[in-house]
Structures are given as C-alpha cells and as structure tokens.
Design a protein around this motif. Sequence first.
Motif, PDB file in Angstrom:
ATOM      1  N   PRO A  54     106.224 -39.940  26.008  1.00 29.24           N
ATOM      2  CA  PRO A  54     105.193 -38.898  26.001  1.00 29.24           C
ATOM      3  C   PRO A  54     105.424 -37.917  27.275  1.00 29.24           C
ATOM      4  O   PRO A  54     105.908 -38.628  28.150  1.00 29.24           O
ATOM      5  CB  PRO A  54     104.060 -39.833  26.197  1.00 29.24           C
ATOM      6  N   SER A  55     105.022 -36.784  26.991  1.00 31.10           N
ATOM      7  CA  SER A  55     105.071 -35.739  28.170  1.00 31.10           C
ATOM      8  C   SER A  55     104.465 -34.545  27.902  1.00 31.10           C
ATOM      9  O   SER A  55     103.888 -34.407  26.780  1.00 31.10           O
ATOM     10  CB  SER A  55     106.688 -35.647  28.435  1.00 31.10           C
ATOM     11  N   ARG A  56     104.039 -33.884  28.949  1.00 32.58           N
ATOM     12  CA  ARG A  56     103.162 -32.596  28.729  1.00 32.58           C
ATOM     13  C   ARG A  56     104.114 -31.436  29.387  1.00 32.58           C
ATOM     14  O   ARG A  56     104.536 -31.342  30.499  1.00 32.58           O
ATOM     15  CB  ARG A  56     102.220 -32.825  29.435  1.00 32.58           C
ATOM     16  N   GLY A  57     104.306 -30.531  28.376  1.00 30.15           N
ATOM     17  CA  GLY A  57     105.115 -29.166  28.982  1.00 30.15           C
ATOM     18  C   GLY A  57     106.591 -29.201  29.545  1.00 30.15           C
ATOM     19  O   GLY A  57     106.825 -28.803  30.261  1.00 30.15           O
ATOM     20  N   CYS A  82      99.745 -28.036  26.289  1.00 32.43           N
ATOM     21  CA  CYS A  82      98.473 -28.942  26.235  1.00 32.43           C
ATOM     22  C   CYS A  82      97.472 -28.679  27.094  1.00 32.43           C
ATOM     23  O   CYS A  82      96.475 -29.411  27.695  1.00 32.43           O
ATOM     24  CB  CYS A  82      99.046 -30.210  26.937  1.00 32.43           C
ATOM     25  N   ASP A  83      97.143 -27.230  27.466  1.00 31.70           N
ATOM     26  CA  ASP A  83      96.178 -26.862  28.393  1.00 31.70           C
ATOM     27  C   ASP A  83      94.834 -26.387  27.488  1.00 31.70           C
ATOM     28  O   ASP A  83      94.951 -26.696  26.397  1.00 31.70           O
ATOM     29  CB  ASP A  83      96.616 -25.502  28.983  1.00 31.70           C
ATOM     30  N   ALA A  84      93.867 -26.482  28.225  1.00 29.78           N
ATOM     31  CA  ALA A  84      92.387 -26.284  27.632  1.00 29.78           C
ATOM     32  C   ALA A  84      92.299 -25.265  26.549  1.00 29.78           C
ATOM     33  O   ALA A  84      91.652 -25.266  25.578  1.00 29.78           O
ATOM     34  CB  ALA A  84      91.344 -26.389  28.767  1.00 29.78           C
ATOM     35  N   LYS A 107      93.043 -33.384  32.101  1.00 28.02           N
ATOM     36  CA  LYS A 107      92.036 -32.419  32.621  1.00 28.02           C
ATOM     37  C   LYS A 107      91.434 -31.671  31.540  1.00 28.02           C
ATOM     38  O   LYS A 107      90.444 -31.112  31.494  1.00 28.02           O
ATOM     39  CB  LYS A 107      92.532 -31.760  33.752  1.00 28.02           C
ATOM     40  N   ALA A 108      92.492 -31.232  30.607  1.00 27.41           N
ATOM     41  CA  ALA A 108      91.994 -30.310  29.484  1.00 27.41           C
ATOM     42  C   ALA A 108      90.971 -30.640  28.750  1.00 27.41           C
ATOM     43  O   ALA A 108      90.092 -29.970  27.906  1.00 27.41           O
ATOM     44  CB  ALA A 108      93.125 -29.919  28.725  1.00 27.41           C
TER      45      ALA A 108
END
Length: 204
Positions: A54-57, A82-84, A107-108
Amino acid sequence: DTAPDTAAKFMMAVRRQMGECLKDIKFDGDFVQIDEAGVLSGRKGYPRDHKYKPSRGSERTSTVVAFAEKKGRARLFKVPNCDANTLLPLIKEHVSTGTTIYTDLWKAYKPLTALGYTHYPVNHEVEYLDEDTGATTNACENLFSSFERTFKTYVSISDEHLHEYCNEIAFRQTFRRKRDWGFETFLGSLSSLERKPMEQRKAA
C-alpha cells in the motif's frame, strides 16, 4: 483455437460489463469501509512475484480506492491521487449522507463529518480494529489482497485498463454470497447492450 488477443479482448469486455452491473450501487447501509492502496501496473521492470505494498502517490504505482461493506457490496476505483479533492467527490457520489464510514487516519477523510457522515477512523499504527467504535478497514484490505492475487496471474496489467480489473474484483466480492455468483445479474445486464449491425461487428 482462439487467438490470445481475441481472448484478451473478450475478457476485457466481460470486465467492462461487470462494471455496468455495479454502477448503480449506492452505499446507504449502516456502515461502509473506505481505504486506498497503490498497485503496480504496466511493464516497469519488476518480477511477477514482486510484493505490492500500500502507498499513496508513488510513481511506481497506480492508486486504487476501495469501498466495502463487511459482508456485502464493494466498489474499486482507479484514481489519479489520494487527496481530498479526489476522494471526497467520489465518496459523495457513491455513499449516502448519514452513513457511518470507517477509514484510516489519512488527512483527506477529516471533512467527512462536516459533509454529513458519521466518521470513525482507526489508527493502524496501534490497531486494526477500534474496539470502542468498531472502526476497521479489513474488508478493504481483503479486496486489495484479492487484487494482488489476480495481478500475479498476468504478465502485466496496464494502467490504462486497470479500472476494468477493478470491476472484476468488485463484482466477485459483491456477488460472492449469491448462489450463482452474480451470473443472472450479469446476463440481465446484457439485454441493455445495443446490437451493432453486422457490418460494424465485422469492421471491429
């Protein structure tokens, strides 16, 4: 014998139709879990047994967001990030206000309460199930595990067609408790397809 390219196109059409079977799903039950993960896609020099983490960006991955009920329906979406600004409109489109949403601490997700949802995050650095609120994303994690197992059966999956594989995994999850595994639903969805004239089918 069937040419590999013909079989691949047929399976892609099946996955696309699976997505049609899921398009009207609106999560409006008591609880829904939401989580994201990065999955490797395309020919990027990695062996087939590479571990998908798993990862973001990450530049090495494509981002997939999972919506899942504990013992029910599921959706998977390929998203640019994965931003808001990406996640919140997707949630508003597919989850009815008033629904309880379980997520991690990303945080999103913080504005969810202000948007009319009951939001319970779980801190994965401490636990995978919040005993007080019942918050967990384990159903989403199971979806990502299914995705990983599916990936390993192919030489590669392109980012361009990743959303079709999302349809397949979500369809299997949604109908896994049905006696026919969703076969009748799939057949029923075919009746909405527009029949092409023979000349167009030959040209295709």
